[in-house]
Design a protein around this motif. Sequence first.
Motif, PDB file in Angstrom:
ATOM      1  N   PHE A 171       6.975  -0.843   7.148  1.00 56.84           N
ATOM      2  CA  PHE A 171       6.757   0.491   6.588  1.00 56.84           C
ATOM      3  C   PHE A 171       8.092   1.138   6.264  1.00 56.84           C
ATOM      4  O   PHE A 171       9.087   0.951   6.978  1.00 56.84           O
ATOM      5  CB  PHE A 171       5.979   1.361   7.578  1.00 56.84           C
ATOM      6  CG  PHE A 171       4.649   0.786   7.955  1.00 56.84           C
ATOM      7  CD1 PHE A 171       3.539   0.960   7.142  1.00 56.84           C
ATOM      8  CD2 PHE A 171       4.517   0.032   9.111  1.00 56.84           C
ATOM      9  CE1 PHE A 171       2.325   0.406   7.489  1.00 56.84           C
ATOM     10  CE2 PHE A 171       3.300  -0.527   9.468  1.00 56.84           C
ATOM     11  CZ  PHE A 171       2.193  -0.338   8.645  1.00 56.84           C
TER      12      PHE A 171
ATOM     13  N   ARG B 171       0.421   5.288   3.822  1.00 61.97           N
ATOM     14  CA  ARG B 171      -0.081   4.797   5.100  1.00 61.97           C
ATOM     15  C   ARG B 171       0.191   5.792   6.228  1.00 61.97           C
ATOM     16  O   ARG B 171       1.285   6.345   6.352  1.00 61.97           O
ATOM     17  CB  ARG B 171       0.571   3.467   5.460  1.00 61.97           C
ATOM     18  CG  ARG B 171       0.064   2.280   4.664  1.00 61.97           C
ATOM     19  CD  ARG B 171      -1.398   2.027   4.920  1.00 61.97           C
ATOM     20  NE  ARG B 171      -1.789   0.697   4.485  1.00 61.97           N
ATOM     21  CZ  ARG B 171      -3.016   0.366   4.138  1.00 61.97           C
ATOM     22  NH1 ARG B 171      -3.990   1.287   4.165  1.00 61.97           N
ATOM     23  NH2 ARG B 171      -3.302  -0.854   3.756  1.00 61.97           N
ATOM     24  N   ASP B 172      -0.820   6.015   7.055  1.00 62.77           N
ATOM     25  CA  ASP B 172      -0.702   6.823   8.266  1.00 62.77           C
ATOM     26  C   ASP B 172      -0.786   5.878   9.446  1.00 62.77           C
ATOM     27  O   ASP B 172      -1.845   5.332   9.736  1.00 62.77           O
ATOM     28  CB  ASP B 172      -1.822   7.855   8.314  1.00 62.77           C
ATOM     29  CG  ASP B 172      -1.767   8.728   9.571  1.00 62.77           C
ATOM     30  OD1 ASP B 172      -0.820   8.566  10.363  1.00 62.77           O
ATOM     31  OD2 ASP B 172      -2.675   9.562   9.755  1.00 62.77           O
ATOM     32  N   ILE B 173       0.347   5.655  10.131  1.00 59.65           N
ATOM     33  CA  ILE B 173       0.370   4.726  11.263  1.00 59.65           C
ATOM     34  C   ILE B 173       0.518   5.474  12.588  1.00 59.65           C
ATOM     35  O   ILE B 173       0.877   4.885  13.600  1.00 59.65           O
ATOM     36  CB  ILE B 173       1.483   3.674  11.099  1.00 59.65           C
ATOM     37  CG1 ILE B 173       2.854   4.343  10.947  1.00 59.65           C
ATOM     38  CG2 ILE B 173       1.198   2.786   9.902  1.00 59.65           C
ATOM     39  CD1 ILE B 173       4.014   3.349  10.913  1.00 59.65           C
TER      40      ILE B 173
ATOM     41  N   GLN C 183       3.839   0.738   2.567  1.00 55.71           N
ATOM     42  CA  GLN C 183       3.678  -0.501   3.333  1.00 55.71           C
ATOM     43  C   GLN C 183       4.244  -1.653   2.517  1.00 55.71           C
ATOM     44  O   GLN C 183       3.966  -1.773   1.322  1.00 55.71           O
ATOM     45  CB  GLN C 183       2.208  -0.767   3.645  1.00 55.71           C
ATOM     46  CG  GLN C 183       1.984  -2.040   4.459  1.00 55.71           C
ATOM     47  CD  GLN C 183       0.510  -2.314   4.702  1.00 55.71           C
ATOM     48  OE1 GLN C 183      -0.291  -1.396   4.811  1.00 55.71           O
ATOM     49  NE2 GLN C 183       0.147  -3.590   4.781  1.00 55.71           N
TER      50      GLN C 183
ATOM     51  N   ALA D  93       0.858  -1.188   0.000  1.00 53.50           N
ATOM     52  CA  ALA D  93       0.000   0.000   0.000  1.00 53.50           C
ATOM     53  C   ALA D  93       0.889   1.231   0.000  1.00 53.50           C
ATOM     54  O   ALA D  93       2.085   1.165   0.310  1.00 53.50           O
ATOM     55  CB  ALA D  93      -0.941   0.011   1.205  1.00 53.50           C
TER      56      ALA D  93
END
Length: 357
Positions: A127, A75-77, A87, A72
């Motif tokens: 990530f 991504r906001d983790i 990702q 992906a």
Amino acid sequence: EITVTLQDGRQLDAELVGSDPRTDLALLKIDADNLPYVAFGDSDKARVGDWVVAIGNPFGLGGSATAGIISARGRDIRLGDYDDYLQLDAPINLGNSGGPVFNVAGEVVGVNTAIFSPNGGNVGIGFAIPANQAKDIIADLRENGTVERGWLGVQIQNLDEDLAKSLGLENARGALVSEVVEDSPAADGGIQPGDVITRFDGEEIADPRELSRLVASATPNAGAKITVWREGRSRELTVELGEAQAEAQASNQRGGGALGSSAALGLTLRPLNDADRATLDVPSGVNGAVVTAVAPGSPAAEKGIRPGDVITRVNQQEVNSVGDVVAALNGARERDETALLLVRRGDSQRFVALSFS
């Protein structure tokens, strides 16, 4: 002291040119000639499904290579305000942080930075910082030793369909301003609570995260054209941005590391200001650092620390800034001690012990 070990076994002293705690990147300089090097690729061209190879030093096993695909993008983790990670499903473990992610053309499209794991080991969710973001940060570190980021001075939130409808918007795109910091660039530029920021310097804003990244990448003390939706129509404003105050993350990896859920303190901090004192009911004589985010599953989360808490002491020493907190935590880590934090919440406070082991 920092020592770099090369592939041929040579060990060289390194100079820290600069570091950026917000993105967990640092730039080192060594005195050596005729070194092989790799080139950054264009991470914007990386697509979901592309094959990648991740190189790192998991558990001290230097030069380990693992393969996988990009699972992906964007991504906001919740590690920081500027999360925009690739990702990967290439196996990444603690110690991989800082290693390159190569595409099939041998170009670096990312820098390993974190894993998601319930047990600290690889579960196929890793990530990487996109290469284009890393290039910009490294350029700033090389030139200035630090990363300068723009500051607008607003609290923003997501829009949903009900909010958008109540504001007369056709869709739920943009960043809704919930609060404007007093005497901030936003206040001086005429931004008001209830405005929806829809464009920033010509770029359309999809959500608050995108606005945060665009503001951060803008030049401090320069004018920015901002489009806001207010009272049923768009308005054009020009705001002279400020410079973001220093913010830091505290983790238990020396010089940054892949942050598993069981391997980080999980605290993101920022300076305590006058607006915070009013909002959080902090007396004028109390100093410290405000917790802005707590990583899920981290030691801080397990001990009940949450955003809005104020850290006023570390190991019985008063702290007056984010730098004081980070320095005290780093000192405790170096001595293999437990960090004893005095945490204030509203008009009460309590001690919290956080272990780095």
